[in-house]
Design a protein around this motif. Structure first.
Motif, PDB file in Angstrom:
ATOM      1  N   SER A 192       0.012  -7.826  -1.151  1.00 27.37           N
ATOM      2  CA  SER A 192      -1.130  -6.912  -1.168  1.00 27.37           C
ATOM      3  C   SER A 192      -0.659  -5.525  -0.737  1.00 27.37           C
ATOM      4  O   SER A 192      -0.295  -5.309   0.425  1.00 27.37           O
ATOM      5  N   ARG A 193      -0.658  -4.604  -1.693  1.00 28.24           N
ATOM      6  CA  ARG A 193      -0.188  -3.239  -1.424  1.00 28.24           C
ATOM      7  C   ARG A 193      -1.095  -2.237  -2.129  1.00 28.24           C
ATOM      8  O   ARG A 193      -1.803  -2.577  -3.072  1.00 28.24           O
ATOM      9  N   ILE A 194      -1.023  -0.985  -1.676  1.00 28.89           N
ATOM     10  CA  ILE A 194      -1.756   0.105  -2.303  1.00 28.89           C
ATOM     11  C   ILE A 194      -0.783   1.249  -2.561  1.00 28.89           C
ATOM     12  O   ILE A 194       0.006   1.621  -1.683  1.00 28.89           O
ATOM     13  N   TYR A 195      -0.851   1.780  -3.776  1.00 26.68           N
ATOM     14  CA  TYR A 195      -0.031   2.934  -4.167  1.00 26.68           C
ATOM     15  C   TYR A 195      -0.958   4.056  -4.636  1.00 26.68           C
ATOM     16  O   TYR A 195      -2.031   3.803  -5.191  1.00 26.68           O
ATOM     17  N   ARG A 196      -0.490   5.288  -4.454  1.00 27.98           N
ATOM     18  CA  ARG A 196      -1.269   6.460  -4.866  1.00 27.98           C
ATOM     19  C   ARG A 196      -0.382   7.446  -5.615  1.00 27.98           C
ATOM     20  O   ARG A 196       0.773   7.670  -5.229  1.00 27.98           O
ATOM     21  N   THR A 197      -0.921   8.014  -6.698  1.00 27.93           N
ATOM     22  CA  THR A 197      -0.216   9.054  -7.439  1.00 27.93           C
ATOM     23  C   THR A 197      -1.112  10.273  -7.594  1.00 27.93           C
ATOM     24  O   THR A 197      -2.337  10.152  -7.685  1.00 27.93           O
TER      25      THR A 197
END
Length: 348
Positions: A105-110
């Motif tokens: 479970s991870r969150i990435y942002r661009t």
């Protein structure tokens, strides 16, 4: 009158004809070539030109030309992750969530259209499992997870997904035995207005919807009439305002059975009742049309359905499979699902 407004008015006119009537104005999905066969359960429609989708095998797709071309813009070295939900703010800025136990479970942002990504959260708890994400505005958002130590786990951000914090669990009611959330469509959490949110559950003896009026600090649970079991419950919730909402689901192991698979709420999720008719099968995704509060679109593996009266009556308009559906503020609606299927709603 803009072209989009004209299309939407034609859409409503076409849908009031008798079901099964042939001719001009038939509603359908226009498939676009994505170049992948990954299952795409995450979808965020910014406009009729800009759409983001996410899914299996580390897939994150973006189009800026209305689906004529798609680019794979996923974070590097994430091909083992399941990106089950994505929330985009414009053609450059998006937040994507991968699901799974522990560090899966991870969150990435661009902020540059997927050219580069920043990992903004990696789950440190082996027993935690996060399912879906929703934003109130460009800054404030929530991520809904399964219960940890008997209470649903929720993350919060106040800076557009750059940082995340686990909300205290003392404002969360106790989970039922076996209760959890479904990560089938990125719609197990929904928001409306500045502070109201709803969390969908299943897996136990009762399918519930949890609601908050303070961005997740405190929650109250309400029972729904939807069927519930380890494979059944509420898969998606949507609210057109803080009062009127829909809960949809069913049993994904019995996808042609729509019994006890939809309910409506007139009071912010406090009470739920079944409508006169419902889709004839399990449905994992649902959305309100942004311009017409009474228009709802639902999708699932056995077809797509439409309601013109706030969910009281439904009719199927397509028999292809999709997992999720979303509409942009400009009236454009899209769906995505298995085998890389992404499609725009159209009148033929």
């Amino acid at each position: 009158m803009t072209r989009v407004l004209t299309l939407v008015l034609l859409l409503v006119a076409a849908l009031v004809v008798t079901p099964g009537t042939a001719g001009a104005g038939e509603l359908s999905w226009r498939l676009t070539p994505t170049g992948t066969d990954a299952q795409l359960r995450g979808l965020s429609v910014v406009s009729r030109q800009v759409v983001w989708a996410s899914g299996a095998r580390g897939t994150v797709l973006r189009t800026v030309d209305g689906g004529r071309s798609w680019q794979q813009v996923a974070p590097p070295a994430t091909d083992t992750l399941q990106f089950r939900d994505i929330e985009a703010f414009d053609e450059n800025t998006a937040v994507v969530l991968s699901i799974g136990e522990g560090e899966q479970s991870r969150i990435y942002r661009t902020s540059d259209g997927g050219a580069t990504w920043t990992e903004t959260f990696r789950n440190p708890e082996p027993t935690a499992f996060y399912n879906c994400v929703a934003f109130f505005d460009a800054r404030h958002g929530l991520v809904a997870g399964d219960p940890v130590d008997g209470r649903f786990r929720v993350l919060s951000t106040a800076d557009g997904g750059r940082t995340w914090a686990v909300l205290p669990s003392d404002g969360m009611p106790a989970a039922l035995e076996g209760e959890y959330g479904f990560s089938a469509s990125g719609q197990c959490v929904a928001v409306a207005g500045r502070t109201d949110a709803w969390l969908a559950t299943g897996g136990s003896t009762t399918a519930r919807v949890l609601r908050t009026g303070d961005r997740g600090r405190t929650w109250t649970a309400s029972d729904t009439p939807l069927a519930s079991s380890p494979s059944a419950g509420v898969f998606a919730v949507a609210f057109r305002n803080p009062r009127h909402g829909v809960a949809i689901g069913g049993d994904y192991l019995n996808p042609t059975d729509g019994t006890d698979a939809l309910a409506l709420s007139p009071d912010g999720g406090r009470t739920w009742r079944q409508p006169a008719t419902a889709p004839q099968g399990y449905r994992s995704g649902v959305t309100y049309h942004p311009w017409f509060g009474a228009v709802l679109i639902a999708v699932g593996p056995t077809g797509s359905d439409l309601s013109l009266d706030g969910g009281r009556h439904w009719r199927q308009f397509d028999d292809g499979g999709f997992d999720t559906v979303d509409c942009a503020r400009d009236g454009a609606c899209w769906a995505s699902g298995a085998q890389g299927r992404v499609a725009a709603l159209r009148l033929s």
